[in-house]
Design a protein around this motif. Structure first.
Motif, mmCIF file in Angstrom:
data_model
loop_
_atom_site.group_PDB
_atom_site.id
_atom_site.type_symbol
_atom_site.label_atom_id
_atom_site.label_comp_id
_atom_site.label_asym_id
_atom_site.label_seq_id
_atom_site.Cartn_x
_atom_site.Cartn_y
_atom_site.Cartn_z
ATOM 1 N N ALA A 183 5.828 19.458 -25.023
ATOM 2 C CA ALA A 183 6.238 18.269 -25.745
ATOM 3 C C ALA A 183 6.915 17.250 -24.829
ATOM 4 O O ALA A 183 7.132 16.115 -25.224
ATOM 5 N N GLN A 184 7.276 17.675 -23.625
ATOM 6 C CA GLN A 184 7.889 16.753 -22.676
ATOM 7 C C GLN A 184 6.835 15.762 -22.184
ATOM 8 O O GLN A 184 5.751 16.131 -21.771
ATOM 9 N N ALA A 185 7.161 14.489 -22.244
ATOM 10 C CA ALA A 185 6.221 13.462 -21.796
ATOM 11 C C ALA A 185 6.233 13.363 -20.286
ATOM 12 O O ALA A 185 7.291 13.426 -19.662
ATOM 13 N N ARG A 186 5.075 13.238 -19.696
ATOM 14 C CA ARG A 186 4.997 13.024 -18.255
ATOM 15 C C ARG A 186 3.858 12.047 -17.966
ATOM 16 O O ARG A 186 2.915 11.935 -18.733
ATOM 17 N N THR A 187 3.993 11.364 -16.870
ATOM 18 C CA THR A 187 3.025 10.331 -16.501
ATOM 19 C C THR A 187 2.255 10.770 -15.264
ATOM 20 O O THR A 187 2.845 11.255 -14.301
ATOM 21 N N VAL A 188 0.951 10.599 -15.305
ATOM 22 C CA VAL A 188 0.077 11.008 -14.211
ATOM 23 C C VAL A 188 -0.879 9.861 -13.883
ATOM 24 O O VAL A 188 -1.454 9.247 -14.786
ATOM 25 N N GLY B 215 0.819 -1.207 0.000
ATOM 26 C CA GLY B 215 0.000 0.000 0.000
ATOM 27 C C GLY B 215 0.851 1.255 0.000
ATOM 28 O O GLY B 215 0.540 2.247 -0.680
ATOM 29 N N TYR B 216 1.947 1.228 0.761
ATOM 30 C CA TYR B 216 2.858 2.376 0.829
ATOM 31 C C TYR B 216 3.452 2.655 -0.556
ATOM 32 O O TYR B 216 3.473 3.801 -1.016
ATOM 33 N N LYS B 217 3.928 1.617 -1.214
ATOM 34 C CA LYS B 217 4.548 1.798 -2.525
ATOM 35 C C LYS B 217 3.548 2.332 -3.553
ATOM 36 O O LYS B 217 3.898 3.177 -4.395
ATOM 37 N N GLU B 218 2.321 1.867 -3.477
ATOM 38 C CA GLU B 218 1.297 2.325 -4.418
ATOM 39 C C GLU B 218 0.994 3.816 -4.214
ATOM 40 O O GLU B 218 0.924 4.590 -5.169
ATOM 41 N N SER B 219 0.828 4.221 -2.950
ATOM 42 C CA SER B 219 0.549 5.631 -2.669
ATOM 43 C C SER B 219 1.767 6.496 -2.970
ATOM 44 O O SER B 219 1.643 7.630 -3.457
ATOM 45 N N LEU B 220 2.962 5.980 -2.683
ATOM 46 C CA LEU B 220 4.193 6.705 -2.994
ATOM 47 C C LEU B 220 4.311 6.954 -4.492
ATOM 48 O O LEU B 220 4.676 8.063 -4.925
ATOM 49 N N GLN B 221 4.005 5.941 -5.296
ATOM 50 C CA GLN B 221 4.065 6.113 -6.749
ATOM 51 C C GLN B 221 3.084 7.181 -7.208
ATOM 52 O O GLN B 221 3.397 7.996 -8.090
ATOM 53 N N SER B 222 1.912 7.197 -6.595
ATOM 54 C CA SER B 222 0.912 8.216 -6.924
ATOM 55 C C SER B 222 1.445 9.614 -6.615
ATOM 56 O O SER B 222 1.291 10.548 -7.405
ATOM 57 N N ALA B 223 2.096 9.768 -5.461
ATOM 58 C CA ALA B 223 2.656 11.071 -5.088
ATOM 59 C C ALA B 223 3.763 11.493 -6.052
ATOM 60 O O ALA B 223 3.850 12.664 -6.454
ATOM 61 N N ILE B 224 4.601 10.536 -6.437
ATOM 62 C CA ILE B 224 5.682 10.842 -7.384
ATOM 63 C C ILE B 224 5.110 11.253 -8.739
ATOM 64 O O ILE B 224 5.598 12.196 -9.375
ATOM 65 N N ASP B 225 4.067 10.554 -9.178
ATOM 66 C CA ASP B 225 3.418 10.906 -10.452
ATOM 67 C C ASP B 225 2.898 12.340 -10.407
ATOM 68 O O ASP B 225 3.059 13.110 -11.365
ATOM 69 N N LYS B 226 2.264 12.693 -9.295
ATOM 70 C CA LYS B 226 1.722 14.049 -9.166
ATOM 71 C C LYS B 226 2.841 15.089 -9.163
ATOM 72 O O LYS B 226 2.723 16.154 -9.773
ATOM 73 N N ALA B 227 3.933 14.777 -8.459
ATOM 74 C CA ALA B 227 5.060 15.707 -8.415
ATOM 75 C C ALA B 227 5.682 15.870 -9.796
ATOM 76 O O ALA B 227 6.042 16.985 -10.200
#
Length: 366
Positions: A275-280, A235-247
């Motif tokens: 044009a820079q790709a980003r993941t959300v 659960g921690y890793k999943e929420s952490l990835q979400s925070a990193i995506d937002k950042a």
């Protein structure tokens, strides 16, 4: 009767006047919010970790959906020049008595959010669960507004921004991670929610500090699970990835002239920032068959890739998901919006997909 000397009366009167002035000055607030606003003094992005943090930037931001036992609550904010000008609940409990409670509580909560300019608002009497979830989603929206405004503040990437990831549900309770990012690096990680009660208290106390340290050390969500805390770690890793995506999404406009190096990237890529790709990653949308969560890659202002990082599974859901998700992914890329058709036979999955997709688009600024 002895008369007072005239000079003595003058001295006493003068002393009384001075005392009165001192008293009046002592009643003046130490800082005048009005004058501070006029002077252009803003709340730094790092303040978003506090419950009373104000929103920064300009635009529309949708907070994460907060689940209650009566239904989900999700708040959308309109922010202009660092002020919340409008708050609305795009999701709220409905059906039966919930309709009456929602109709009474939500307008009051909306007004309170605009008045307080923060998530530090009072619960509405008789709507405890709705109020708590509203405040949680409101704080999430404020965090996102502050994070997205971070690149516009002062020296850009040097400014610290705080971002809160989506809530990850485990069978022992919710896990939610907040990170502080400065200079493009994670400088702090903390679990603002973690399983508690009974044996979970001991497991959480042992695991969370280790996970926090690992996140800062790895600078990613690619960290090892803590032994004996498998569910909490996941659960921690999943929420952490979400925070990193937002950042990453909020830092998109600051890429190019700084972190991309001084070679061929330089100022050239800054001019074509979109044009820079980003993941959300969008918020988790709960359905009666399981959660749905969508991740998109955006480049040049367009969705170039969409994928479901969570979808209903088990039993018949496996077949439905295998059929529906690829079609929904294709539709999202083709449409460039969340206005896509539901897949026949997958009504609930389609609705959850569209909701999470819209959340991702909101974060990406689309």
């Amino acid at each position: 009767m002895r008369k007072s000397h005239p000079i003595r009366r003058v001295v006493l009167a003068g002393a009384a006047t001075v005392s009165g002035i001192v008293l009046l000055l002592s009643l003046k607030p130490a800082s005048d919010p009005g004058s501070a606003q006029a002077a252009g003094v803003g709340v730094p992005p790092a303040a978003s970790a506090q419950g009373g943090a104000q929103a920064a930037g300009t635009g529309t931001v949708t907070g994460d959906a907060a689940q209650t036992q009566y239904g989900a609550v999700q708040v959308r904010l309109t922010v202009s020049n660092g002020k919340i000008t409008q708050a609305e609940a795009v999701q709220a409990p409905k059906g039966g008595q919930s309709d009456q409670i929602t109709a009474n509580a939500v307008p009051k909560l909306n007004q309170a959010a605009v008045a307080a300019q923060s998530a530090d608002i009072d619960a509405v009497s008789g709507a405890t669960y709705t109020s708590a979830a509203y405040k949680k989603s409101l704080q999430s929206a404020i965090d996102k507004a502050n994070a997205s405004a971070g690149s516009a503040q002062g020296s850009g990437a040097a400014q610290a921004a705080t971002v809160t990831g989506s809530v990850s549900q485990t069978q022992y309770g919710a896990v939610q991670v907040r990170i502080t990012v400065s200079g493009g690096k994670i400088t702090k990680a903390e679990a603002v929610q973690a399983p508690k009660g009974g044996q979970s208290d001991r497991i959480t106390a042992n695991a969370v500090p280790k996970l926090n340290q690992a996140a800062v050390a790895a600078q990613s969500a690619d960290i090892d699970a803590v032994s004996g805390a498998t569910y909490t770690s996941a659960g921690y890793k999943e929420s952490l990835q979400s925070a990193i995506d937002k950042a990453n999404a909020s830092a998109g406009s600051s890429q190019g002239s700084g972190s991309q190096g001084s070679g061929s990237q330089g100022s050239g890529s800054q001019g074509s920032g979109a044009a820079q790709a980003r993941t959300v990653t969008g918020s988790v949308s709960q359905t009666q068959y399981g959660p749905v969560q969508v991740r998109i890659t955006v480049s040049g202002g367009k969705i170039t890739k969409a994928e479901a990082v969570q979808a209903p599974k088990g039993g018949q859901s496996d077949r439905i998901t295998a059929n529906a998700v690829p079609k929904l992914n294709q539709a999202a890329v083709a449409a460039g919006t969340a206005d896509i058709d539901a897949v026949s036979g997958a009504t609930y999955t389609s609705a959850g997909y569209k909701e999470s997709l819209q959340s991702a688009l909101d974060q990406a600024g689309g």
